[in-house]
Design a protein around this motif. Structure first.
Motif, PDB file in Angstrom:
ATOM      1  N   LYS A  48       0.835  -1.196   0.000  1.00 31.89           N
ATOM      2  CA  LYS A  48       0.000   0.000   0.000  1.00 31.89           C
ATOM      3  C   LYS A  48       0.878   1.257   0.000  1.00 31.89           C
ATOM      4  CE  LYS A  48      -3.290   2.492   2.966  1.00 31.89           C
ATOM      5  NZ  LYS A  48      -3.985   2.446   4.277  1.00 31.89           N
ATOM      6  N   GLY A  49       1.929   1.250   0.821  1.00 30.63           N
ATOM      7  CA  GLY A  49       2.840   2.386   0.889  1.00 30.63           C
ATOM      8  C   GLY A  49       3.587   2.605  -0.417  1.00 30.63           C
ATOM      9  N   ASP A  50       4.046   1.519  -1.039  1.00 31.30           N
ATOM     10  CA  ASP A  50       4.764   1.632  -2.305  1.00 31.30           C
ATOM     11  C   ASP A  50       3.879   2.231  -3.400  1.00 31.30           C
ATOM     12  OD1 ASP A  50       6.972   0.535  -1.121  1.00 31.30           O
ATOM     13  OD2 ASP A  50       6.610  -1.503  -1.853  1.00 31.30           O
ATOM     14  N   MET A 106       0.066  10.225   2.382  1.00 31.56           N
ATOM     15  CA  MET A 106       1.366   9.687   2.782  1.00 31.56           C
ATOM     16  C   MET A 106       1.645   9.984   4.250  1.00 31.56           C
ATOM     17  SD  MET A 106       2.860   7.936   0.448  1.00 31.56           S
ATOM     18  CE  MET A 106       4.313   7.748   1.447  1.00 31.56           C
ATOM     19  N   ASP A 107       1.267  11.186   4.717  1.00 33.06           N
ATOM     20  CA  ASP A 107       1.452  11.527   6.134  1.00 33.06           C
ATOM     21  C   ASP A 107       0.648  10.582   7.021  1.00 33.06           C
ATOM     22  OD1 ASP A 107       3.138  13.583   5.507  1.00 33.06           O
ATOM     23  OD2 ASP A 107       1.596  15.137   5.559  1.00 33.06           O
ATOM     24  N   ASP A 108      -0.584  10.308   6.600  1.00 29.51           N
ATOM     25  CA  ASP A 108      -1.420   9.370   7.360  1.00 29.51           C
ATOM     26  C   ASP A 108      -0.781   7.978   7.385  1.00 29.51           C
ATOM     27  OD1 ASP A 108      -3.222  11.410   7.729  1.00 29.51           O
ATOM     28  OD2 ASP A 108      -4.553  10.798   6.094  1.00 29.51           O
ATOM     29  N   GLU A 112       0.507   5.935  10.690  1.00 32.72           N
ATOM     30  CA  GLU A 112       0.055   4.574  10.954  1.00 32.72           C
ATOM     31  C   GLU A 112       1.237   3.621  11.096  1.00 32.72           C
ATOM     32  OE1 GLU A 112      -2.890   1.193   8.944  1.00 32.72           O
ATOM     33  OE2 GLU A 112      -2.734   3.209   8.066  1.00 32.72           O
ATOM     34  N   GLU A 113       2.262   3.838  10.297  1.00 29.36           N
ATOM     35  CA  GLU A 113       3.450   2.981  10.346  1.00 29.36           C
ATOM     36  C   GLU A 113       4.163   3.115  11.688  1.00 29.36           C
ATOM     37  OE1 GLU A 113       7.028   1.976   7.243  1.00 29.36           O
ATOM     38  OE2 GLU A 113       6.702   4.090   7.741  1.00 29.36           O
ATOM     39  N   LYS A 114       4.233   4.360  12.209  1.00 28.75           N
ATOM     40  CA  LYS A 114       4.902   4.587  13.491  1.00 28.75           C
ATOM     41  C   LYS A 114       4.165   3.911  14.647  1.00 28.75           C
ATOM     42  CE  LYS A 114       7.153   8.949  12.313  1.00 28.75           C
ATOM     43  NZ  LYS A 114       7.219  10.404  12.581  1.00 28.75           N
ATOM     44  N   LYS A 115       2.850   3.800  14.532  1.00 33.77           N
ATOM     45  CA  LYS A 115       2.044   3.195  15.599  1.00 33.77           C
ATOM     46  C   LYS A 115       2.149   1.671  15.627  1.00 33.77           C
ATOM     47  CE  LYS A 115      -1.453   6.883  15.604  1.00 33.77           C
ATOM     48  NZ  LYS A 115      -2.861   7.208  15.320  1.00 33.77           N
ATOM     49  N   MET A 116       2.636   1.096  14.541  1.00 37.01           N
ATOM     50  CA  MET A 116       2.736  -0.367  14.481  1.00 37.01           C
ATOM     51  C   MET A 116       3.758  -0.862  15.491  1.00 37.01           C
ATOM     52  SD  MET A 116       2.659  -1.048  10.354  1.00 37.01           S
ATOM     53  CE  MET A 116       2.755  -2.823  10.589  1.00 37.01           C
ATOM     54  N   PRO A 117       3.440  -1.945  16.250  1.00 36.21           N
ATOM     55  CA  PRO A 117       4.389  -2.474  17.235  1.00 36.21           C
ATOM     56  C   PRO A 117       5.610  -3.083  16.544  1.00 36.21           C
ATOM     57  CG  PRO A 117       2.542  -3.971  16.982  1.00 36.21           C
ATOM     58  CD  PRO A 117       2.190  -2.739  16.193  1.00 36.21           C
TER      59      PRO A 117
END
Length: 376
Positions: A48-50, A106-108, A112-117
């Motif tokens: 999704k990010g790519d 992209m900011d969202d 979301e990526e930072k919140k991932m454990p």
């Protein structure tokens, strides 16, 4: 070498290793199932990010093309260009809105990526295998030859991108373009922009010169900031834009003062180049004019007495004969010799015994013709 920060373990997902399942359940199998599910979720999230990055890059490419088109139409003076300009500006505005939407998405995504454990899979990625310290390493001083070769190679590779940066107008556009092309943040870009400014001023494209001059000072300020912080300029250009966009009055005034001074220096340099070119042109023309004796007919003409000048102006041989008859013979010979050497006077001498005889023959010929005219 990288140092492991053991505090990160406080944030690592531990549910996969906790043996709190029912005794009859195969714990290793459960671990593999959970691990596989997590890997699939991560791969889907990465995909999704790519796709979003690809979409943002494509959108920025279109924005860049639209800006270039607007700039070209703005410069052009044709009626067709003026008619298309409004359409191009509307398209640019639309694409910029799409670009902002992509950036928000992209900011969202990054939030979301930072919140991932964190877990064993994320810790094993290349991103955690090395440390990057953004401090500029000490390097030996380059020789002038090395600098020249480096500049030449860099310009050959990135000339088109440097020119594009030079035509940008907004702070945000400049920052985004450097973010996409960080290799442009260097001395070579600044040097090329300086030359570009002088070339534009010589070509009397004053408005374009002032635009590129603005971007030149942007690059110079970034490089100076990097020197003061002792870091690689590619790592601090965002700090420059953050400071200049916050409307720091003192910083803005310093920027504007340097910009105006730079434009004056460009105008002065362009004037010198034009004067030099004119002198070279005049010298080339003078060389073409030189007569058989190596004298410039313009210089010789200006050195002649007014009466002789009038003879050549009116192409009147009889008048020339009369003027010479009234002059001192030595002075007349000297003037006639210089006229011959410059090509102002083409002798019709009957002798081939050298320059002196030719000079005497010419003078005598003119005098003789004058005497014959009197007898008639």
């Amino acid at each position: 070498m990288s140092r492991i920060d053991y505090s990160v373990w406080d944030h690592i997902e531990v549910s996969d290793d906790e043996d709190d399942t029912h005794p009859n359940i195969d714990t290793p199998s459960l671990f593999r199932w959970r691990h596989q599910a997590r890997v699939e979720r991560m791969e889907e999230f990465q995909k999704k990010g790519d796709e979003m990055k690809k979409g943002l890059t494509e959108c920025r490419r279109k924005v860049s093309e639209a800006q270039k088109k607007v700039q070209e139409l703005t410069i052009s003076a044709t009626d067709d260009a003026k008619a298309e300009l409004s359409k191009a500006q509307a398209e640019e505005k639309k694409l910029k809105k799409e670009e902002r939407d992509w950036e928000k998405r992209m900011d969202d995504y990054y939030r979301e990526e930072k919140k991932m454990p964190w877990n064993v899979d994320t810790l094993s990625k290349d991103g955690f295998s090395k440390s990057i310290v953004n401090v500029k390493p000490e390097s030996r001083e380059e020789t002038e030859e090395e600098k020249e070769e480096k500049h030449k190679t860099f310009v050959e590779k990135y000339e088109k991108q440097i020119k594009h940066f030079g035509m940008l107008r907004r702070w945000d556009d400049s920052q985004k373009y450097l973010s996409d092309n960080p290799h442009l943040v260097c001395e070579e870009t600044a040097n090329y922009l300086v030359i570009m400014c002088i070339d534009l001023e010589v070509e009397e494209k004053h408005a374009l010169m002032e635009q590129v001059a603005h971007q030149t000072i942007v690059m110079q300020f970034i490089l100076e900031l990097a020197k003061s912080l002792k870091v690689d300029p590619r790592g601090c250009f965002r700090q420059f834009f953050a400071k200049i966009k916050t409307a720091d009055q003192q910083y803005q005034e310093a920027f504007n003062d340097e910009l105006e001074s730079f434009k004056e220096r460009v105008r002065g340099r362009a004037k010198i180049r034009i004067e030099k070119a004119m002198k070279e042109y005049e010298e080339e023309e003078r060389q073409k004019r030189l007569g058989p004796g190596g004298l410039d007919p313009v210089d010789v003409y200006e050195s002649l007495p007014p009466e002789m000048q009038k003879c050549f102006d009116e192409k009147d041989i009889q008048m020339l004969q009369e003027v010479i008859s009234k002059m001192d013979p030595t002075e007349a010979k000297a003037h006639m010799k210089r006229c011959i050497d410059s090509g102002l006077w083409v002798p019709n001498s009957k002798t081939d015994d050298g320059d002196e005889k030719e000079e005497d023959a010419t003078y005598e010929e003119v005098k003789q013709e004058q005497e014959e005219t009197k007898k008639e």
